[in-house]
Design an enzyme around this catalytic site. Sequence first.
Site, PDB file in Angstrom:
ATOM      1  N   HIS A  34      60.973  44.568  42.362  1.00 26.13           N
ATOM      2  CA  HIS A  34      59.862  45.011  43.201  1.00 26.13           C
ATOM      3  C   HIS A  34      60.329  45.028  44.645  1.00 26.13           C
ATOM      4  O   HIS A  34      61.500  44.739  44.936  1.00 26.13           O
ATOM      5  CB  HIS A  34      58.648  44.095  42.999  1.00 26.13           C
ATOM      6  CG  HIS A  34      58.974  42.636  43.116  1.00 26.13           C
ATOM      7  ND1 HIS A  34      59.380  42.060  44.300  1.00 26.13           N
ATOM      8  CD2 HIS A  34      58.981  41.641  42.195  1.00 26.13           C
ATOM      9  CE1 HIS A  34      59.603  40.777  44.111  1.00 26.13           C
ATOM     10  NE2 HIS A  34      59.376  40.488  42.836  1.00 26.13           N
ATOM     11  N   HIS A  37      62.444  42.067  45.985  1.00 29.35           N
ATOM     12  CA  HIS A  37      63.882  42.106  45.678  1.00 29.35           C
ATOM     13  C   HIS A  37      64.583  43.142  46.567  1.00 29.35           C
ATOM     14  O   HIS A  37      65.668  42.886  47.091  1.00 29.35           O
ATOM     15  CB  HIS A  37      64.119  42.537  44.224  1.00 29.35           C
ATOM     16  CG  HIS A  37      63.587  41.589  43.190  1.00 29.35           C
ATOM     17  ND1 HIS A  37      62.542  41.921  42.361  1.00 29.35           N
ATOM     18  CD2 HIS A  37      63.969  40.338  42.842  1.00 29.35           C
ATOM     19  CE1 HIS A  37      62.313  40.908  41.526  1.00 29.35           C
ATOM     20  NE2 HIS A  37      63.154  39.926  41.806  1.00 29.35           N
TER      21      HIS A  37
HETATM   22  P1  AMP Z   1      63.858  36.612  40.574  1.00 21.16           P
HETATM   23  O1  AMP Z   1      64.196  37.949  40.020  1.00 21.16           O
HETATM   24  O2  AMP Z   1      62.410  36.268  40.459  1.00 21.16           O
HETATM   25  O3  AMP Z   1      64.781  35.524  40.085  1.00 21.16           O
HETATM   26  O4  AMP Z   1      64.105  36.705  42.144  1.00 21.16           O
HETATM   27  C1  AMP Z   1      65.358  37.065  42.658  1.00 21.16           C
HETATM   28  C2  AMP Z   1      65.389  36.757  44.132  1.00 21.16           C
HETATM   29  O5  AMP Z   1      64.385  37.506  44.796  1.00 21.16           O
HETATM   30  C3  AMP Z   1      65.127  35.269  44.442  1.00 21.16           C
HETATM   31  O6  AMP Z   1      65.965  34.867  45.503  1.00 21.16           O
HETATM   32  C4  AMP Z   1      63.675  35.285  44.848  1.00 21.16           C
HETATM   33  O7  AMP Z   1      63.335  34.217  45.706  1.00 21.16           O
HETATM   34  C5  AMP Z   1      63.596  36.616  45.556  1.00 21.16           C
HETATM   35  N1  AMP Z   1      62.202  37.070  45.606  1.00 21.16           N
HETATM   36  C6  AMP Z   1      61.394  37.297  44.553  1.00 21.16           C
HETATM   37  N2  AMP Z   1      60.167  37.661  44.973  1.00 21.16           N
HETATM   38  C7  AMP Z   1      60.215  37.637  46.324  1.00 21.16           C
HETATM   39  C8  AMP Z   1      59.257  37.899  47.348  1.00 21.16           C
HETATM   40  N3  AMP Z   1      57.998  38.242  47.077  1.00 21.16           N
HETATM   41  N4  AMP Z   1      59.658  37.786  48.641  1.00 21.16           N
HETATM   42  C9  AMP Z   1      60.926  37.417  48.939  1.00 21.16           C
HETATM   43  N5  AMP Z   1      61.868  37.165  48.024  1.00 21.16           N
HETATM   44  C10 AMP Z   1      61.523  37.269  46.734  1.00 21.16           C
END
Ligand code: AMP
Length: 280
Positions: A34, A37
Site C-alpha cells: 500500500h 510501503h
Molecule cells: P509489512 O509488510 O507490514 O511487514 O511492513 C513492511 C514495512 O513497511 C515495515 O517496516 C512497516 O513498518 C512499514 N509500514 C507498514 N505500514 C506502514 C505505514 N502505514 N506507514 C509507515 N510504514 C509502514
Amino acid sequence: MQVFERAGLLTSFIENQKKQNHSVGFVPTMGALHRGHLSLVKHALRENDLVVVSIFVNPTQFNNAADLQKYPRVPEVDLKLLREAQTDVVFLPPVKEIYPNGTQSEEIDLNGLDRHMEGQFRPGHFQGVVTVVKRFFNIVKPTRAYFGEKDYQQLQIIRHMTQLHKLNVEIVSHPVERGPGGLALSSRNELMSLQQKEEAGFIHKALQWAQKNYRDFNPRQLQEALKARFEKSNLKLEYALVSDPESLEPLEEWSQKKGARLFIAAYMGEVRLIDNVPLF
Ligand code: AMP
C-alpha cells in the site's frame, strides 16, 4: 526492474553493484503493498543508488496459523506497483530459500525490548522478525534499511539486533502513513469492510486526543481514560501503553528527559490493528 528468487544470485548481483560504489537501500515487506510501503520505497530511492524490496510472508513471525494463512498475498499486483515506483530489484524468495533447515527462529537476545506490547501479546513474534531480517541483511548487504514507525517496537528491536551483531547497515525510520480518517495504512486493512475501516479511524482519534490531553493525567490514568473511551467504540482494546521511546519500558510518570510514546493495539472484528504516536 529485476526480480530474484534465489539468495545466491541476488548476493552476487549486489556485490557487483557495491564494487561500483553504488549504495543499496533495502525495504523488507510482507507484500500486499500500500501507499505506506511505497513511501518507504520512495524514501530509499531518494537516498541510494539502488533499491531492493523484498516480499516475503515470514512464517516464523506469526504466532497464529490462521493469521499466517489469511495474510493477503497478491504478488502480481505488488510487482506492478513496485515497477511503477521505479524499484530496481525485487527479492521474492520461496520459504525454503530463507529457511533451508525448517521454519524455526534463532534465539537472539532482545534486551527486554520484547517484554511488553506486541512481544507480550504475540509470543515469539519478534524472534521471528529478527531472524528473518538478519538473514535478509546477510543476503542483501544493504547500505541502509528502511522501517516504518507504524511498527515502532519492531524498529527499536531491529536497531538493537543490528548493534548487537555489529551489522554494517544504517537503520532508517519512516513516519506512519495514514489513510482517510487517520487510519494507519496496513495490509490487514483490506480484511475489513468499508464501514469497519471508517470506524477503525477511532484509534487515531484516540491517539490525537491523548496527544492533546495527556498533561491532565499521569501515564497510568491516561491508559485508563483511553480504555474507557474504547469501551464506547466498536473496537476491542488489547492494550494502550505509554512507554519510554528508547527502552520501551512502561512509564510511571512523565519525564522530559525520556519523552513518551503511546502505543495501542485493538481488534476491529477479527482484524488486529496497531498504531502509535509520540506524546512529546
Ligand atoms: P509489512 O509488510 O507490514 O511487514 O511492513 C513492511 C514495512 O513497511 C515495515 O517496516 C512497516 O513498518 C512499514 N509500514 C507498514 N505500514 C506502514 C505505514 N502505514 N506507514 C509507515 N510504514 C509502514
